[in-house]
Design a protein around this motif. Structure first.
Motif, PDB file in Angstrom:
ATOM      1  N   LEU A  91       0.826  -1.209   0.000  1.00  0.00           N
ATOM      2  CA  LEU A  91       0.000   0.000   0.000  1.00  0.00           C
ATOM      3  C   LEU A  91       0.864   1.263   0.000  1.00  0.00           C
ATOM      4  O   LEU A  91       0.496   2.273  -0.607  1.00  0.00           O
ATOM      5  N   GLY A  92       2.016   1.209   0.680  1.00  0.00           N
ATOM      6  CA  GLY A  92       2.920   2.352   0.680  1.00  0.00           C
ATOM      7  C   GLY A  92       3.505   2.609  -0.695  1.00  0.00           C
ATOM      8  O   GLY A  92       3.584   3.758  -1.155  1.00  0.00           O
ATOM      9  N   ALA A  93       3.941   1.538  -1.372  1.00  0.00           N
ATOM     10  CA  ALA A  93       4.468   1.687  -2.727  1.00  0.00           C
ATOM     11  C   ALA A  93       3.375   2.188  -3.674  1.00  0.00           C
ATOM     12  O   ALA A  93       3.628   3.023  -4.558  1.00  0.00           O
ATOM     13  N   TYR A  94       2.149   1.700  -3.477  1.00  0.00           N
ATOM     14  CA  TYR A  94       1.019   2.180  -4.271  1.00  0.00           C
ATOM     15  C   TYR A  94       0.791   3.672  -4.041  1.00  0.00           C
ATOM     16  O   TYR A  94       0.526   4.434  -4.993  1.00  0.00           O
ATOM     17  N   THR A  95       0.911   4.124  -2.788  1.00  0.00           N
ATOM     18  CA  THR A  95       0.709   5.544  -2.472  1.00  0.00           C
ATOM     19  C   THR A  95       1.714   6.423  -3.196  1.00  0.00           C
ATOM     20  O   THR A  95       1.360   7.473  -3.754  1.00  0.00           O
ATOM     21  N   VAL A  96       2.992   6.014  -3.199  1.00  0.00           N
ATOM     22  CA  VAL A  96       4.023   6.795  -3.899  1.00  0.00           C
ATOM     23  C   VAL A  96       3.733   6.811  -5.397  1.00  0.00           C
ATOM     24  O   VAL A  96       3.824   7.862  -6.056  1.00  0.00           O
ATOM     25  N   TRP A 122      11.958  10.915   6.166  1.00  0.00           N
ATOM     26  CA  TRP A 122      12.220   9.753   6.994  1.00  0.00           C
ATOM     27  C   TRP A 122      10.960   9.217   7.658  1.00  0.00           C
ATOM     28  O   TRP A 122      10.720   8.010   7.672  1.00  0.00           O
ATOM     29  N   GLU A 123      10.128  10.080   8.226  1.00  0.00           N
ATOM     30  CA  GLU A 123       8.939   9.614   8.936  1.00  0.00           C
ATOM     31  C   GLU A 123       7.955   8.932   7.994  1.00  0.00           C
ATOM     32  O   GLU A 123       7.189   8.064   8.412  1.00  0.00           O
ATOM     33  N   PHE A 124       7.962   9.317   6.732  1.00  0.00           N
ATOM     34  CA  PHE A 124       7.119   8.624   5.763  1.00  0.00           C
ATOM     35  C   PHE A 124       7.576   7.185   5.607  1.00  0.00           C
ATOM     36  O   PHE A 124       6.775   6.246   5.667  1.00  0.00           O
ATOM     37  N   TRP A 125       8.876   6.983   5.401  1.00  0.00           N
ATOM     38  CA  TRP A 125       9.405   5.619   5.304  1.00  0.00           C
ATOM     39  C   TRP A 125       9.140   4.849   6.589  1.00  0.00           C
ATOM     40  O   TRP A 125       8.850   3.649   6.563  1.00  0.00           O
ATOM     41  N   ASN A 126       9.263   5.521   7.711  1.00  0.00           N
ATOM     42  CA  ASN A 126       9.073   4.870   9.005  1.00  0.00           C
ATOM     43  C   ASN A 126       7.673   4.270   9.131  1.00  0.00           C
ATOM     44  O   ASN A 126       7.479   3.247   9.792  1.00  0.00           O
ATOM     45  N   LEU A 127       6.694   4.922   8.499  1.00  0.00           N
ATOM     46  CA  LEU A 127       5.330   4.397   8.516  1.00  0.00           C
ATOM     47  C   LEU A 127       5.211   3.103   7.715  1.00  0.00           C
ATOM     48  O   LEU A 127       4.370   2.251   8.021  1.00  0.00           O
TER      49      LEU A 127
END
Length: 541
Positions: A91-96, A122-127
């Motif tokens: 879902l994170g890769a989809y968001t980007v 950084w905090e985005f990746w951390n999620l």
């Protein structure tokens, strides 16, 4: 397939690949331990409206997203950080990729910069590098941005809004209705779509009532009024009590913590002002962000991850502002272009130095067995490949992508593995378990926090033999979930072969109590539970 769609797929695959390399082989740590335990319990205890911990419903979260991790881990048979985080990483890769897609459709070049902004945060990746309970809502929000901005069949967009509300509620409970509802409402209000505001408001209210009704029915069916009271206390009243941060938190601390994506987004609006806001899509993005942050600021309980759904909007504002900076703010743009060009020129050697620096730091902070050699080696290979790809390419958007790509390599394959391995508890738990032949007692270690970093390494029988010693015990749901007693009561049953786990700060306090009670103990075994020093005291005759 269009060229833009093809590039979006490449973007998805690259982000997912980097995330997978970052978590491969690492220990489940931090808040993810809680969800790993829930995932494992689905295999042994089945499912319900809530996941369970030690057989008791964990009423702070609904179970569908935990069930996804159950599926991706093969029914918890192959449970590790990668399988636990797989739904979040997808879902994170989809968001980007969707952020890139929306930006490029709005203005060519801005999507690349928007994706680059997320890549440098950084905090985005951390999620995305764990269970990420708020990432599905973020993915739902960015989907709505696309549908609202580019899908011309209003009935389909409205139906998608209803479906996404249901999806968000199933993942995040009541918050899952408030966050995307405010997000879409802000978009419509900022664009002055008054008829749609009323239509979506009525539909959103109807869907919300239906979701809440079904949720209450399922809760009562699983545990009656008692479970509903726990749900109400955990998900509602606990978020409306004493504030852990002030009402300004999301406008100050959170925006700074999510830099640079948030700061560039704010700067773009500040510099562009009327020229940017005159564009309907930009006004919609800003309205969605503002109303969401204002509404989420009302509850007392505040966490960075609660405004995760706003990050794609901030990235799009930043991408659009930077793309148009030459006309909006010529002086600032000229200075920024020179700085970015300089940084893009030196970022490749800086990334190699950064990986080397994390390796050196990791050598002194971790034991050789725990060193994340795989991640560092992957980082060097990724940096070399990225250098070969970017070397013949020029232009402002590619310079931003260079900065983002190499920064992501340093963060994901350098810094993150060291942070996770620093929280490794394997060695300490193994040493403590070798001392015990009976029960484990956790002395004044908070329930549902650092204790879980011990629990995660125990099998089902080991968890049954674990007890908590607290300053006072009660009949709360949490105390039933984590069996607790006072020291006076525990002293009556502590026996030879038991092991007591205590933090380094409370070592002297515990030893005084043991001596006063006539309980003998052997040489303590020290180590780390998470990042904190703990000791294991074996009880003797």
């Amino acid at each position: 397939m269009t060229e833009l769609t093809r590039k979006s797929i490449y973007c998805f695959l690259i982000v997912f690949g980097l995330l997978s390399l970052a978590v491969a082989g690492l220990e489940i740590a931090r808040i993810d331990v809680r969800f790993a335990i829930m995932t494992g319990e689905i295999a042994t205890r089945g499912g319900g409206v809530f996941p369970t911990v030690n057989g008791f419903s964990y009423a702070d979260y609904f179970s569908p997203y935990v069930f996804l991790s159950y599926l991706t881990s093969g029914g918890a048979r192959w449970l590790n950080l990668w399988t636990l985080a797989l739904p979040t990483m997808l879902l994170g890769a989809y968001t980007v990729a969707m952020t890139f897609f929306i930006g490029e459709k709005t203005r060519p070049g801005s999507g690349m910069i928007a994706a680059a902004m997320l890549g440098m945060t950084w905090e985005f990746w951390n999620l995305l590098l764990g269970f990420g309970i708020d990432v599905p809502v973020m993915a739902a929000a960015v989907t709505m941005l696309y549908l609202l901005g580019f899908h011309h069949r209003q009935w389909f967009t409205a139906a998608a809004f209803a479906a996404l509300l249901i999806f968000s509620f199933a993942i995040r409970g009541p918050f899952g209705l408030i966050m995307p509802g405010a997000f879409v409402g802000g978009w419509l209000l900022a664009r002055r779509e008054w008829k749609l505001v009323i239509a979506y408001g009525v539909m959103g209210a109807a869907v919300s009532v239906a979701c809440v009704a079904v949720g209450i029915y399922l809760i009562y069916r699983q545990g009656g009024r008692e479970l509903f009271d726990v749900f109400w206390a955990w998900q509602i009243t606990s978020r409306l009590g004493q504030s852990n941060y002030g009402p300004h938190y999301y406008f100050t601390n959170a925006i700074a913590s999510f830099a640079p994506v948030t700061l560039f987004g704010v700067a773009s609006i500040a510099c562009g002002r009327g020229k940017l806001l005159s564009r309907p899509e930009v006004a919609g993005w800003l309205g969605a962000l503002l109303l969401t942050i204002i509404v989420i600021s009302i509850p007392s309980c505040k966490h960075l991850r609660y405004i995760a759904l706003t990050l794609p909007g901030f990235a799009l504002l930043a991408g659009t502002g930077i793309s148009d900076a030459d006309t909006l703010c010529p002086r600032i743009s000229n200075w920024l272009n020179k700085l970015v060009h300089l940084l893009a020129t030196i970022i490749f050697p800086v990334s190699l130095i950064g990986l080397a620096a994390t390796a050196v730091v990791g050598w002194f902070m971790l034991s050789p067995v725990e060193l994340p050699i795989f991640q560092w080696g992957s980082g060097v290979v990724a940096a070399l490949l990225m250098y070969g790809f970017f070397k013949p390419r020029t232009g402002k958007t590619f310079e931003w992508l260079k900065l983002s790509g190499f920064a992501a390599i340093i963060m994901l394959l350098g810094v993150f593995p060291v942070m996770i391995e620093r929280e490794s508890s394997r060695e300490f738990v193994a040493a403590a378990e070798s001392l015990r032949h009976g029960r484990v007692w956790l002395y004044q270690i908070g329930q549902d926090h650092d204790d879980l970093k011990y629990v995660i390494h125990l099998d089902e029988s080991g968890r049954r033999d674990l007890r908590y010693i607290q300053s006072g015990s009660s009949a709360t749901h949490l105390d039933r979930m984590y069996p607790s007693t006072t020291f006076a009561e525990a002293a009556k049953t502590i026996k030879n072969g038991d092991v007591i786990i205590v933090s380094g700060k409370r070592e002297a306090e515990l030893k005084q109590l043991l001596q006063a009670s006539g309980i003998k103990y052997g040489k303590p075994q020290s180590g780390h539970l998470g990042r904190k020093k703990h000791l294991a005291l074996p009880v003797l005759d």
